[in-house]
Design a protein around this motif. Sequence first.
Motif, PDB file in Angstrom:
ATOM      1  N   GLY A  15       0.822  -1.206   0.000  1.00  0.00           N
ATOM      2  CA  GLY A  15       0.000   0.000   0.000  1.00  0.00           C
ATOM      3  C   GLY A  15       0.855   1.256   0.000  1.00  0.00           C
ATOM      4  N   MET A  16       0.286   2.349  -0.544  1.00  0.00           N
ATOM      5  CA  MET A  16       0.921   3.668  -0.506  1.00  0.00           C
ATOM      6  C   MET A  16      -0.125   4.657  -0.003  1.00  0.00           C
ATOM      7  SD  MET A  16       3.084   3.650  -4.065  1.00  0.00           S
ATOM      8  CE  MET A  16       3.787   5.253  -3.764  1.00  0.00           C
ATOM      9  N   TYR A  17       0.319   5.634   0.794  1.00  0.00           N
ATOM     10  CA  TYR A  17      -0.629   6.543   1.431  1.00  0.00           C
ATOM     11  C   TYR A  17       0.031   7.854   1.812  1.00  0.00           C
ATOM     12  CZ  TYR A  17       1.663   4.784   5.626  1.00  0.00           C
ATOM     13  OH  TYR A  17       2.592   4.431   6.570  1.00  0.00           O
ATOM     14  N   SER A  18      -0.801   8.822   2.191  1.00  0.00           N
ATOM     15  CA  SER A  18      -0.384  10.070   2.824  1.00  0.00           C
ATOM     16  C   SER A  18      -1.177  10.196   4.118  1.00  0.00           C
ATOM     17  CB  SER A  18      -0.667  11.267   1.925  1.00  0.00           C
ATOM     18  OG  SER A  18       0.133  11.229   0.772  1.00  0.00           O
ATOM     19  N   LYS A  19      -0.663  10.986   5.062  1.00  0.00           N
ATOM     20  CA  LYS A  19      -1.323  11.094   6.364  1.00  0.00           C
ATOM     21  C   LYS A  19      -1.231  12.523   6.880  1.00  0.00           C
ATOM     22  CE  LYS A  19       0.583   9.141   9.967  1.00  0.00           C
ATOM     23  NZ  LYS A  19       1.098   8.122  10.893  1.00  0.00           N
ATOM     24  N   LEU A  20      -2.290  12.987   7.516  1.00  0.00           N
ATOM     25  CA  LEU A  20      -2.353  14.316   8.122  1.00  0.00           C
ATOM     26  C   LEU A  20      -2.846  14.155   9.556  1.00  0.00           C
ATOM     27  CD1 LEU A  20      -2.298  17.430   7.855  1.00  0.00           C
ATOM     28  CD2 LEU A  20      -4.647  17.281   7.040  1.00  0.00           C
ATOM     29  N   HIS A  46      -0.164  24.379  23.084  1.00  0.00           N
ATOM     30  CA  HIS A  46       0.599  24.383  21.840  1.00  0.00           C
ATOM     31  C   HIS A  46      -0.125  23.532  20.804  1.00  0.00           C
ATOM     32  CE1 HIS A  46       4.084  26.264  23.681  1.00  0.00           C
ATOM     33  NE2 HIS A  46       3.885  25.459  24.712  1.00  0.00           N
ATOM     34  N   PHE A  47      -0.211  24.009  19.583  1.00  0.00           N
ATOM     35  CA  PHE A  47      -0.781  23.266  18.471  1.00  0.00           C
ATOM     36  C   PHE A  47       0.286  22.335  17.903  1.00  0.00           C
ATOM     37  CE2 PHE A  47      -1.588  22.946  13.853  1.00  0.00           C
ATOM     38  CZ  PHE A  47      -2.804  22.280  13.908  1.00  0.00           C
ATOM     39  N   ASN A  48      -0.056  21.068  17.695  1.00  0.00           N
ATOM     40  CA  ASN A  48       0.860  20.077  17.139  1.00  0.00           C
ATOM     41  C   ASN A  48       0.299  19.587  15.810  1.00  0.00           C
ATOM     42  OD1 ASN A  48       1.281  20.360  19.877  1.00  0.00           O
ATOM     43  ND2 ASN A  48       1.974  18.298  20.163  1.00  0.00           N
ATOM     44  N   TRP A  49       1.188  19.269  14.873  1.00  0.00           N
ATOM     45  CA  TRP A  49       0.756  18.772  13.572  1.00  0.00           C
ATOM     46  C   TRP A  49       1.823  17.864  12.978  1.00  0.00           C
ATOM     47  CZ3 TRP A  49       3.970  20.017   9.538  1.00  0.00           C
ATOM     48  CH2 TRP A  49       4.856  21.049   9.771  1.00  0.00           C
ATOM     49  N   HIS A  50       1.393  17.065  12.043  1.00  0.00           N
ATOM     50  CA  HIS A  50       2.322  16.230  11.294  1.00  0.00           C
ATOM     51  C   HIS A  50       1.707  15.910   9.933  1.00  0.00           C
ATOM     52  CE1 HIS A  50       5.701  13.541  10.706  1.00  0.00           C
ATOM     53  NE2 HIS A  50       4.845  12.765  10.059  1.00  0.00           N
ATOM     54  N   VAL A  51       2.526  15.964   8.892  1.00  0.00           N
ATOM     55  CA  VAL A  51       2.104  15.599   7.542  1.00  0.00           C
ATOM     56  C   VAL A  51       3.088  14.569   7.011  1.00  0.00           C
ATOM     57  CG1 VAL A  51       1.732  16.411   5.191  1.00  0.00           C
ATOM     58  CG2 VAL A  51       1.119  17.874   7.106  1.00  0.00           C
ATOM     59  N   SER A  52       2.594  13.391   6.679  1.00  0.00           N
ATOM     60  CA  SER A  52       3.408  12.385   6.000  1.00  0.00           C
ATOM     61  C   SER A  52       3.073  12.479   4.522  1.00  0.00           C
ATOM     62  CB  SER A  52       3.105  10.978   6.519  1.00  0.00           C
ATOM     63  OG  SER A  52       3.580  10.825   7.822  1.00  0.00           O
ATOM     64  N   LEU A  53       4.026  12.948   3.738  1.00  0.00           N
ATOM     65  CA  LEU A  53       3.794  13.142   2.307  1.00  0.00           C
ATOM     66  C   LEU A  53       3.618  11.816   1.587  1.00  0.00           C
ATOM     67  CD1 LEU A  53       6.478  15.905   1.834  1.00  0.00           C
ATOM     68  CD2 LEU A  53       4.023  16.204   2.172  1.00  0.00           C
ATOM     69  N   PHE A  66       6.151  -0.688   7.660  1.00  0.00           N
ATOM     70  CA  PHE A  66       5.831   0.577   7.015  1.00  0.00           C
ATOM     71  C   PHE A  66       6.991   1.557   7.159  1.00  0.00           C
ATOM     72  CE2 PHE A  66       4.526   1.263  11.371  1.00  0.00           C
ATOM     73  CZ  PHE A  66       4.940   2.565  11.643  1.00  0.00           C
ATOM     74  N   ALA A  67       7.014   2.532   6.258  1.00  0.00           N
ATOM     75  CA  ALA A  67       7.974   3.632   6.310  1.00  0.00           C
ATOM     76  C   ALA A  67       7.264   4.876   5.790  1.00  0.00           C
ATOM     77  CB  ALA A  67       9.203   3.328   5.473  1.00  0.00           C
ATOM     78  N   GLU A  68       7.473   6.018   6.466  1.00  0.00           N
ATOM     79  CA  GLU A  68       6.838   7.276   6.088  1.00  0.00           C
ATOM     80  C   GLU A  68       7.884   8.380   6.004  1.00  0.00           C
ATOM     81  OE1 GLU A  68       3.769   8.351   8.838  1.00  0.00           O
ATOM     82  OE2 GLU A  68       2.734   6.436   8.628  1.00  0.00           O
ATOM     83  N   LEU A  69       7.716   9.267   5.030  1.00  0.00           N
ATOM     84  CA  LEU A  69       8.537  10.453   4.877  1.00  0.00           C
ATOM     85  C   LEU A  69       7.630  11.651   5.087  1.00  0.00           C
ATOM     86  CD1 LEU A  69      11.271  11.707   4.059  1.00  0.00           C
ATOM     87  CD2 LEU A  69      10.430  11.700   1.708  1.00  0.00           C
ATOM     88  N   GLY A  70       7.943  12.482   6.086  1.00  0.00           N
ATOM     89  CA  GLY A  70       7.056  13.596   6.388  1.00  0.00           C
ATOM     90  C   GLY A  70       7.758  14.712   7.130  1.00  0.00           C
ATOM     91  N   ILE A  71       6.937  15.587   7.705  1.00  0.00           N
ATOM     92  CA  ILE A  71       7.442  16.737   8.449  1.00  0.00           C
ATOM     93  C   ILE A  71       6.448  17.050   9.568  1.00  0.00           C
ATOM     94  CG2 ILE A  71       6.367  18.387   6.873  1.00  0.00           C
ATOM     95  CD1 ILE A  71       8.822  20.201   7.371  1.00  0.00           C
ATOM     96  N   GLY A  72       6.971  17.446  10.719  1.00  0.00           N
ATOM     97  CA  GLY A  72       6.111  17.803  11.845  1.00  0.00           C
ATOM     98  C   GLY A  72       6.592  17.180  13.137  1.00  0.00           C
ATOM     99  N   GLU A  73       5.674  16.986  14.066  1.00  0.00           N
ATOM    100  CA  GLU A  73       5.984  16.515  15.420  1.00  0.00           C
ATOM    101  C   GLU A  73       6.598  15.122  15.468  1.00  0.00           C
ATOM    102  OE1 GLU A  73       5.673  18.133  18.383  1.00  0.00           O
ATOM    103  OE2 GLU A  73       5.076  19.905  17.288  1.00  0.00           O
ATOM    104  N   GLN A  74       6.293  14.269  14.497  1.00  0.00           N
ATOM    105  CA  GLN A  74       6.774  12.893  14.532  1.00  0.00           C
ATOM    106  C   GLN A  74       8.084  12.700  13.773  1.00  0.00           C
ATOM    107  OE1 GLN A  74       3.356  10.735  13.109  1.00  0.00           O
ATOM    108  NE2 GLN A  74       2.245  11.040  15.018  1.00  0.00           N
ATOM    109  N   GLY A  75       8.681  13.780  13.294  1.00  0.00           N
ATOM    110  CA  GLY A  75       9.975  13.688  12.644  1.00  0.00           C
ATOM    111  C   GLY A  75       9.892  13.592  11.129  1.00  0.00           C
ATOM    112  N   ILE A  76      11.037  13.367  10.515  1.00  0.00           N
ATOM    113  CA  ILE A  76      11.146  13.325   9.059  1.00  0.00           C
ATOM    114  C   ILE A  76      10.908  11.917   8.528  1.00  0.00           C
ATOM    115  CG2 ILE A  76      12.729  13.663   7.120  1.00  0.00           C
ATOM    116  CD1 ILE A  76      14.049  15.867   8.807  1.00  0.00           C
ATOM    117  N   LEU A  77      11.445  10.909   9.200  1.00  0.00           N
ATOM    118  CA  LEU A  77      11.324   9.527   8.750  1.00  0.00           C
ATOM    119  C   LEU A  77      10.822   8.665   9.898  1.00  0.00           C
ATOM    120  CD1 LEU A  77      11.868   7.456   6.481  1.00  0.00           C
ATOM    121  CD2 LEU A  77      14.152   7.185   7.436  1.00  0.00           C
TER     122      LEU A  77
END
Length: 85
Positions: A15-20, A46-53, A66-77
């Motif tokens: 599977g492939m996905y994005s997450k907000l 404080h407002f927290n967010w994360h986007v996994s592209l 699974f592996a995710e590439l994103g930006i925000g509170e949960q890190g880059i990878l």
Amino acid sequence: MPAVKFDWLRKKYFGMYSKLAAGATLRQEKYDSNNGSNDYDDSAVHFNWHVSLIGIEAGSPAIRGFAELGIGEQGILQAGVRYKF
């Protein structure tokens, strides 16, 4: 954080996905010194967010890596294993 996952590709073994994700953190700090001159008390929200592209997952329907590439509170990878009951 509550999250919304958008599946781009969903097959039995891949599977492939994005997450907000978005949420809030309540921070409260208090410091009491012995002499009272440096006492400190503060709180904030404080407002927290994360986007996994892009995220990929592979494995059986019950257990997947699974592996995710994103930006925000949960890190880059992020990477891991999930089990579905």
